[in-house]
Design a protein around this motif. Structure first.
Motif, short mmCIF file in Angstrom:
data_model
loop_
_atom_site.label_atom_id
_atom_site.label_comp_id
_atom_site.label_asym_id
_atom_site.label_seq_id
_atom_site.Cartn_x
_atom_site.Cartn_y
_atom_site.Cartn_z
N ALA A 136 0.82 -1.21 0.00
CA ALA A 136 0.00 0.00 0.00
C ALA A 136 0.86 1.26 0.00
CB ALA A 136 -0.93 0.00 1.19
N SER A 137 1.93 1.25 0.75
CA SER A 137 2.76 2.45 0.78
C SER A 137 3.67 2.54 -0.43
CB SER A 137 3.59 2.50 2.06
OG SER A 137 4.52 1.44 2.08
N ALA A 138 3.95 1.42 -1.07
CA ALA A 138 4.78 1.44 -2.27
C ALA A 138 3.98 1.95 -3.47
CB ALA A 138 5.32 0.05 -2.55
N ASP A 139 2.69 1.69 -3.50
CA ASP A 139 1.82 2.12 -4.58
C ASP A 139 0.70 2.99 -4.02
OD1 ASP A 139 2.73 1.32 -7.01
OD2 ASP A 139 1.62 -0.56 -7.06
N PRO A 140 0.97 4.26 -3.74
CA PRO A 140 -0.07 5.07 -3.11
C PRO A 140 -1.21 5.41 -4.06
CG PRO A 140 1.83 6.41 -3.60
CD PRO A 140 2.19 5.00 -3.94
N TYR A 141 -1.00 5.31 -5.37
CA TYR A 141 -2.03 5.66 -6.33
C TYR A 141 -2.42 4.44 -7.14
CZ TYR A 141 -0.02 10.14 -5.15
OH TYR A 141 0.45 11.22 -4.47
N ASP A 142 -3.69 4.31 -7.40
CA ASP A 142 -4.18 3.23 -8.23
C ASP A 142 -5.20 3.83 -9.18
OD1 ASP A 142 -3.92 0.62 -8.95
OD2 ASP A 142 -5.35 -0.15 -7.51
N TYR A 143 -4.70 4.60 -10.13
CA TYR A 143 -5.55 5.30 -11.08
C TYR A 143 -5.86 4.41 -12.28
CZ TYR A 143 -4.67 9.55 -8.42
OH TYR A 143 -4.62 10.49 -7.44
N PRO A 144 -6.86 4.81 -13.09
CA PRO A 144 -7.31 3.96 -14.18
C PRO A 144 -6.33 3.77 -15.34
CG PRO A 144 -8.84 5.79 -13.80
CD PRO A 144 -7.69 5.97 -12.88
N TRP A 145 -5.34 4.64 -15.49
CA TRP A 145 -4.43 4.54 -16.64
C TRP A 145 -3.00 4.29 -16.19
CZ3 TRP A 145 -6.51 3.76 -21.16
CH2 TRP A 145 -7.84 4.15 -21.35
N CYS A 146 -2.32 3.41 -16.91
CA CYS A 146 -0.95 3.02 -16.56
C CYS A 146 -0.01 3.25 -17.74
CB CYS A 146 -0.89 1.54 -16.21
SG CYS A 146 -2.02 1.02 -14.92
N ALA A 147 1.18 3.78 -17.43
CA ALA A 147 2.27 3.79 -18.39
C ALA A 147 2.86 2.38 -18.35
CB ALA A 147 3.31 4.83 -18.02
N GLN A 148 2.95 1.74 -19.51
CA GLN A 148 3.38 0.35 -19.55
C GLN A 148 4.54 0.17 -20.52
OE1 GLN A 148 -0.37 -1.43 -20.65
NE2 GLN A 148 -0.95 -1.73 -18.52
N GLY A 149 5.45 -0.68 -20.13
CA GLY A 149 6.60 -0.98 -20.97
C GLY A 149 7.49 -2.00 -20.28
N PRO A 150 8.51 -2.50 -20.98
CA PRO A 150 9.36 -3.54 -20.41
C PRO A 150 10.11 -3.12 -19.16
CG PRO A 150 10.17 -2.84 -22.58
CD PRO A 150 8.89 -2.13 -22.34
N SER A 151 10.39 -1.85 -19.01
CA SER A 151 11.15 -1.41 -17.84
C SER A 151 10.28 -1.19 -16.60
CB SER A 151 11.89 -0.11 -18.16
OG SER A 151 10.96 0.92 -18.45
N LEU A 152 8.95 -1.20 -16.76
CA LEU A 152 8.07 -0.90 -15.64
C LEU A 152 7.38 -2.11 -15.03
CD1 LEU A 152 6.37 2.35 -16.98
CD2 LEU A 152 8.21 2.16 -15.31
N GLY A 153 7.46 -3.24 -15.68
CA GLY A 153 6.77 -4.41 -15.15
C GLY A 153 5.27 -4.31 -15.43
N TYR A 154 4.52 -5.22 -14.82
CA TYR A 154 3.08 -5.24 -15.05
C TYR A 154 2.35 -4.94 -13.76
CZ TYR A 154 -1.48 -6.66 -16.67
OH TYR A 154 -2.80 -6.66 -17.02
N PRO A 155 1.38 -4.12 -13.71
CA PRO A 155 0.69 -3.49 -14.82
C PRO A 155 1.33 -2.18 -15.26
CG PRO A 155 -0.50 -3.01 -12.82
CD PRO A 155 0.65 -3.91 -12.45
N GLY A 156 2.39 -1.76 -14.62
CA GLY A 156 3.07 -0.53 -15.01
C GLY A 156 2.96 0.54 -13.95
N GLU A 157 3.16 1.76 -14.36
CA GLU A 157 3.10 2.92 -13.47
C GLU A 157 1.69 3.50 -13.56
OE1 GLU A 157 4.74 7.01 -14.55
OE2 GLU A 157 6.38 6.04 -13.47
N CYS A 158 0.82 3.12 -12.64
CA CYS A 158 -0.60 3.46 -12.71
C CYS A 158 -0.89 4.72 -11.90
CB CYS A 158 -1.44 2.29 -12.23
SG CYS A 158 -1.15 0.80 -13.19
N ALA A 159 -0.41 5.84 -12.39
CA ALA A 159 -0.53 7.10 -11.66
C ALA A 159 -1.24 8.18 -12.47
CB ALA A 159 0.86 7.58 -11.24
#
Length: 95
Positions: A25-48
């Motif tokens: 929870a503290s590592a991912d404070p935001y869980d917004y509907p859109w994610c930046a996705q790519g090989p360097s970000l893992g899945y589901p990506g940077e969902c901010a």
């Protein structure tokens, strides 16, 4: 030499202890509907990102794409269903 080894050991121990205390929870404070996705970000990506346009602006010029956040899309399916409270229906009789 012995002092520097001790300092590295203490620093490493403190780093591991700090990393172990971070929960999801503290590592991912935001869980917004859109994610930046790519090989360097893992899945589901940077969902901010609250909007698709915000995500597009962020990924512009980077080797990334935008996608919907599966945690938001499927949140209702992932959350356990809460039992509904039992309601008594009362009939009112006219006199």
């Amino acid at each position: 030499m012995r002092t520097s080894r001790l300092a590295v050991l203490v620093l490493g121990t403190m780093t591991l202890a700090g990393a172990a205390s971070i929960d999801r929870a503290s590592a991912d404070p935001y869980d917004y509907p859109w994610c930046a996705q790519g090989p360097s970000l893992g899945y589901p990506g940077e969902c901010a990102y609250q909007t698709y346009d915000q995500c597009l602006a962020s990924v512009s010029g980077r080797f990334l794409a935008c996608g919907e956040n599966p945690r938001v899309l499927f949140r209702e399916q992932l959350e356990p269903e809460q039992p509904r409270p039992h309601r008594h229906r009362h009939r009112h009789h006219r006199q």
